[in-house]
Scaffold this active site. Structure first.
Site, PDB file in Angstrom:
ATOM      1  N   ARG A 217      29.231  73.302  53.513  1.00 42.09           N
ATOM      2  CA  ARG A 217      30.019  74.404  52.932  1.00 42.09           C
ATOM      3  C   ARG A 217      30.993  73.864  51.890  1.00 42.09           C
ATOM      4  O   ARG A 217      31.215  74.479  50.848  1.00 42.09           O
ATOM      5  CB  ARG A 217      30.780  75.154  54.029  1.00 42.09           C
ATOM      6  CG  ARG A 217      29.875  76.017  54.892  1.00 42.09           C
ATOM      7  CD  ARG A 217      30.493  76.353  56.232  1.00 42.09           C
ATOM      8  NE  ARG A 217      31.700  77.133  56.125  1.00 42.09           N
ATOM      9  CZ  ARG A 217      32.610  77.239  57.089  1.00 42.09           C
ATOM     10  NH1 ARG A 217      32.423  76.607  58.250  1.00 42.09           N
ATOM     11  NH2 ARG A 217      33.684  77.964  56.917  1.00 42.09           N
TER      12      ARG A 217
ATOM     13  N   ARG B 208      32.388  84.414  44.683  1.00 36.68           N
ATOM     14  CA  ARG B 208      32.232  83.029  45.074  1.00 36.68           C
ATOM     15  C   ARG B 208      31.388  82.239  44.083  1.00 36.68           C
ATOM     16  O   ARG B 208      31.175  81.052  44.265  1.00 36.68           O
ATOM     17  CB  ARG B 208      31.537  83.003  46.430  1.00 36.68           C
ATOM     18  CG  ARG B 208      32.213  82.126  47.461  1.00 36.68           C
ATOM     19  CD  ARG B 208      31.492  82.406  48.761  1.00 36.68           C
ATOM     20  NE  ARG B 208      31.872  81.524  49.792  1.00 36.68           N
ATOM     21  CZ  ARG B 208      32.606  81.882  50.847  1.00 36.68           C
ATOM     22  NH1 ARG B 208      33.087  83.096  50.941  1.00 36.68           N
ATOM     23  NH2 ARG B 208      32.854  81.012  51.791  1.00 36.68           N
TER      24      ARG B 208
ATOM     25  N   ARG C  48      32.450  79.786  65.608  1.00 40.02           N
ATOM     26  CA  ARG C  48      31.465  80.173  64.603  1.00 40.02           C
ATOM     27  C   ARG C  48      30.377  79.122  64.497  1.00 40.02           C
ATOM     28  O   ARG C  48      30.647  77.937  64.555  1.00 40.02           O
ATOM     29  CB  ARG C  48      32.161  80.349  63.233  1.00 40.02           C
ATOM     30  CG  ARG C  48      32.652  81.746  63.000  1.00 40.02           C
ATOM     31  CD  ARG C  48      33.513  81.899  61.779  1.00 40.02           C
ATOM     32  NE  ARG C  48      32.990  81.340  60.554  1.00 40.02           N
ATOM     33  CZ  ARG C  48      33.579  81.465  59.368  1.00 40.02           C
ATOM     34  NH1 ARG C  48      34.708  82.161  59.267  1.00 40.02           N
ATOM     35  NH2 ARG C  48      33.064  80.917  58.300  1.00 40.02           N
TER      36      ARG C  48
ATOM     37  N   LYS D  55      42.527  81.193  54.357  1.00 44.00           N
ATOM     38  CA  LYS D  55      42.406  82.480  53.656  1.00 44.00           C
ATOM     39  C   LYS D  55      42.443  83.657  54.642  1.00 44.00           C
ATOM     40  O   LYS D  55      43.187  84.605  54.458  1.00 44.00           O
ATOM     41  CB  LYS D  55      41.096  82.534  52.840  1.00 44.00           C
ATOM     42  CG  LYS D  55      40.971  81.409  51.822  1.00 44.00           C
ATOM     43  CD  LYS D  55      39.701  81.521  51.007  1.00 44.00           C
ATOM     44  CE  LYS D  55      38.421  81.387  51.821  1.00 44.00           C
ATOM     45  NZ  LYS D  55      38.236  80.059  52.470  1.00 44.00           N
TER      46      LYS D  55
ATOM     47  N   ARG E  43      38.719  75.637  65.368  1.00 41.41           N
ATOM     48  CA  ARG E  43      38.937  77.086  65.231  1.00 41.41           C
ATOM     49  C   ARG E  43      38.148  77.850  66.287  1.00 41.41           C
ATOM     50  O   ARG E  43      37.010  77.510  66.608  1.00 41.41           O
ATOM     51  CB  ARG E  43      38.501  77.548  63.840  1.00 41.41           C
ATOM     52  CG  ARG E  43      38.537  79.079  63.710  1.00 41.41           C
ATOM     53  CD  ARG E  43      38.388  79.560  62.299  1.00 41.41           C
ATOM     54  NE  ARG E  43      37.125  79.179  61.689  1.00 41.41           N
ATOM     55  CZ  ARG E  43      36.809  79.456  60.428  1.00 41.41           C
ATOM     56  NH1 ARG E  43      37.669  80.107  59.659  1.00 41.41           N
ATOM     57  NH2 ARG E  43      35.649  79.076  59.936  1.00 41.41           N
TER      58      ARG E  43
HETATM   59  P1  AP5 Z   1      41.113  80.398  58.471  1.00 44.33           P
HETATM   60  O1  AP5 Z   1      42.219  81.305  58.033  1.00 44.33           O
HETATM   61  O2  AP5 Z   1      40.103  80.936  59.431  1.00 44.33           O
HETATM   62  O3  AP5 Z   1      40.409  79.718  57.190  1.00 44.33           O
HETATM   63  P2  AP5 Z   1      39.534  80.355  56.031  1.00 44.33           P
HETATM   64  O4  AP5 Z   1      40.018  79.795  54.730  1.00 44.33           O
HETATM   65  O5  AP5 Z   1      39.481  81.861  56.139  1.00 44.33           O
HETATM   66  O6  AP5 Z   1      38.140  79.684  56.375  1.00 44.33           O
HETATM   67  P3  AP5 Z   1      36.670  80.278  56.493  1.00 44.33           P
HETATM   68  O7  AP5 Z   1      35.878  79.222  57.181  1.00 44.33           O
HETATM   69  O8  AP5 Z   1      36.648  81.641  57.123  1.00 44.33           O
HETATM   70  O9  AP5 Z   1      36.294  80.396  54.992  1.00 44.33           O
HETATM   71  P4  AP5 Z   1      34.918  80.390  54.369  1.00 44.33           P
HETATM   72  O10 AP5 Z   1      35.271  80.816  52.978  1.00 44.33           O
HETATM   73  O11 AP5 Z   1      34.140  79.152  54.490  1.00 44.33           O
HETATM   74  O12 AP5 Z   1      34.072  81.412  55.258  1.00 44.33           O
HETATM   75  P5  AP5 Z   1      33.568  82.919  55.041  1.00 44.33           P
HETATM   76  O13 AP5 Z   1      33.647  83.603  56.338  1.00 44.33           O
HETATM   77  O14 AP5 Z   1      34.199  83.539  53.841  1.00 44.33           O
HETATM   78  O15 AP5 Z   1      41.807  79.095  59.095  1.00 44.33           O
HETATM   79  C1  AP5 Z   1      41.041  78.023  59.621  1.00 44.33           C
HETATM   80  C2  AP5 Z   1      41.743  77.443  60.864  1.00 44.33           C
HETATM   81  O16 AP5 Z   1      42.998  76.856  60.479  1.00 44.33           O
HETATM   82  C3  AP5 Z   1      42.093  78.499  61.939  1.00 44.33           C
HETATM   83  O17 AP5 Z   1      41.886  77.911  63.196  1.00 44.33           O
HETATM   84  C4  AP5 Z   1      43.587  78.814  61.708  1.00 44.33           C
HETATM   85  O18 AP5 Z   1      44.235  79.157  62.912  1.00 44.33           O
HETATM   86  C5  AP5 Z   1      44.106  77.486  61.157  1.00 44.33           C
HETATM   87  N1  AP5 Z   1      45.134  77.674  60.123  1.00 44.33           N
HETATM   88  C6  AP5 Z   1      45.053  78.521  59.056  1.00 44.33           C
HETATM   89  N2  AP5 Z   1      46.158  78.424  58.280  1.00 44.33           N
HETATM   90  C7  AP5 Z   1      46.938  77.471  58.870  1.00 44.33           C
HETATM   91  C8  AP5 Z   1      48.211  76.900  58.520  1.00 44.33           C
HETATM   92  N3  AP5 Z   1      48.882  77.268  57.414  1.00 44.33           N
HETATM   93  N4  AP5 Z   1      48.723  75.936  59.344  1.00 44.33           N
HETATM   94  C9  AP5 Z   1      48.034  75.522  60.446  1.00 44.33           C
HETATM   95  N5  AP5 Z   1      46.835  76.036  60.828  1.00 44.33           N
HETATM   96  C10 AP5 Z   1      46.282  76.994  60.044  1.00 44.33           C
HETATM   97  O19 AP5 Z   1      32.019  82.673  54.628  1.00 44.33           O
HETATM   98  C11 AP5 Z   1      31.062  82.249  55.563  1.00 44.33           C
HETATM   99  C12 AP5 Z   1      29.678  82.187  54.921  1.00 44.33           C
HETATM  100  O20 AP5 Z   1      29.270  83.507  54.474  1.00 44.33           O
HETATM  101  C13 AP5 Z   1      29.528  81.308  53.669  1.00 44.33           C
HETATM  102  O21 AP5 Z   1      29.343  79.947  54.001  1.00 44.33           O
HETATM  103  C14 AP5 Z   1      28.301  81.949  52.999  1.00 44.33           C
HETATM  104  O22 AP5 Z   1      27.108  81.564  53.619  1.00 44.33           O
HETATM  105  C15 AP5 Z   1      28.498  83.426  53.266  1.00 44.33           C
HETATM  106  N6  AP5 Z   1      29.235  84.098  52.176  1.00 44.33           N
HETATM  107  C16 AP5 Z   1      30.480  84.644  52.283  1.00 44.33           C
HETATM  108  N7  AP5 Z   1      30.859  85.165  51.103  1.00 44.33           N
HETATM  109  C17 AP5 Z   1      29.831  84.950  50.235  1.00 44.33           C
HETATM  110  C18 AP5 Z   1      29.651  85.248  48.858  1.00 44.33           C
HETATM  111  N8  AP5 Z   1      30.591  85.898  48.134  1.00 44.33           N
HETATM  112  N9  AP5 Z   1      28.494  84.848  48.275  1.00 44.33           N
HETATM  113  C19 AP5 Z   1      27.539  84.224  48.972  1.00 44.33           C
HETATM  114  N10 AP5 Z   1      27.656  83.901  50.287  1.00 44.33           N
HETATM  115  C20 AP5 Z   1      28.795  84.274  50.913  1.00 44.33           C
END
Ligand code: AP5
Length: 223
Positions: A174, A91, A163, A18, A130
């Site tokens: 997660r 979410r 991270r 994402k 990552r």
């Molecule tokens: P990346 O693009 O970083 O993946 P992502 O889907 O963004 O993963 P996240 O871990 O950031 O998502 P998340 O939803 O768990 O975390 P968030 O920060 O929102 O890609 C991952 C890896 O793959 C990278 O190394 C990249 O280079 C590689 N890659 C990507 N695409 C590729 C491709 N096509 N081919 C090959 N390689 C590829 O949330 C974190 C925490 O915050 C949550 O756990 C929660 O505690 C809190 N939180 C956030 N939002 C809320 C909410 N709305 N409500 C409550 N708690 C919340």
């Protein structure tokens, strides 16, 4: 391609890609990028009131309570003037309903929900390898997209970090939370006719083009 209002939501399990796609799409469509994960990590780093309340949830892989998140996002979404890419929000179903309510008051709506899916083994491989830049937010992968100089951001020269929630046991938590609390949103948005699902195992550029086709059609329909 920038123009009238467009509210896009990115949905999908951790590690589906994402954040990687968001950085490309915000550039291409002139959208403001609002990532709840990035905002929460900033709040934690600065030691703010929100950061103190959110820390234990983020680091253990749980969800931060809805009321904290909704309040944190309301001002930012309204300030963005109706062109926004939401990554990580909503979410939960209550968050989705709050978002609809806040948009309705402004005569706006969610125009597209981009769901990116990926199998669990791929998610684990992506997240344990990552590395991110704490300064400019650039995202790397030790195998697929390593930085030119080990441990150093290509874009701004800062030292890359891992991270805290990218440890395997936390990733598994997660994922469980995602299946239980976030996956039901796909049915919610499908019912509203705005859900578009994509295979996150595609190569980055190919995926960007496919998502772009959907956003182009929304832009040209005057979304
Ligand atoms: P990346 O693009 O970083 O993946 P992502 O889907 O963004 O993963 P996240 O871990 O950031 O998502 P998340 O939803 O768990 O975390 P968030 O920060 O929102 O890609 C991952 C890896 O793959 C990278 O190394 C990249 O280079 C590689 N890659 C990507 N695409 C590729 C491709 N096509 N081919 C090959 N390689 C590829 O949330 C974190 C925490 O915050 C949550 O756990 C929660 O505690 C809190 N939180 C956030 N939002 C809320 C909410 N709305 N409500 C409550 N708690 C919340």
């Amino acid at each position: 391609m920038a123009g009238k209002g467009m509210i896009v939501v990115l949905l999908g399990p951790p590690g589906a890609g994402k954040g990687t796609q968001a950085r490309l799409l915000t550039r291409d469509y002139g959208l403001e990028y609002l990532s709840t994960g990035d905002i929460l990590r900033e709040e934690i780093k600065s030691g703010s009131e929100i950061g103190r309340r959110a820390r234990e949830y983020v680091e253990s892989g749980g969800l931060v309570p809805d009321e904290i998140i909704v309040e944190m996002m309301r001002q930012r979404i309204l300030a963005a003037g109706g062109r926004v890419l939401l990554d990580g929000f909503p979410r939960t179903l209550p968050q989705a309903e709050s978002l609809d309510e806040m948009l309705e008051k402004e005569s706006m709506k969610v125009d597209a929900v981009i769901e990116i899916t990926a199998p669990e083994d791929l998610i684990l491989f992506r997240l344990v390898n990552r590395r991110i830049c704490p300064s400019c937010g650039a995202i790397y992968h030790l195998v697929n997209k390593p930085p030119k100089r080990e441990g150093v951001c290509d874009e701004c020269g800062a030292t890359l970090i891992r991270r805290k929630d990218d440890e395997e046991s936390v990733i598994r938590e997660r994922l469980a939370v995602y299946h239980e609390q976030t996956e039901p949103l796909t049915a919610y948005y499908k019912g509203k006719g705005v859900l578009h699902t994509f295979d996150g195992s595609l190569e980055v550029e190919q995926l960007r083009r496919r998502i772009g086709e959907v956003l182009d059609s929304i832009s040209s329909a005057g979304g």
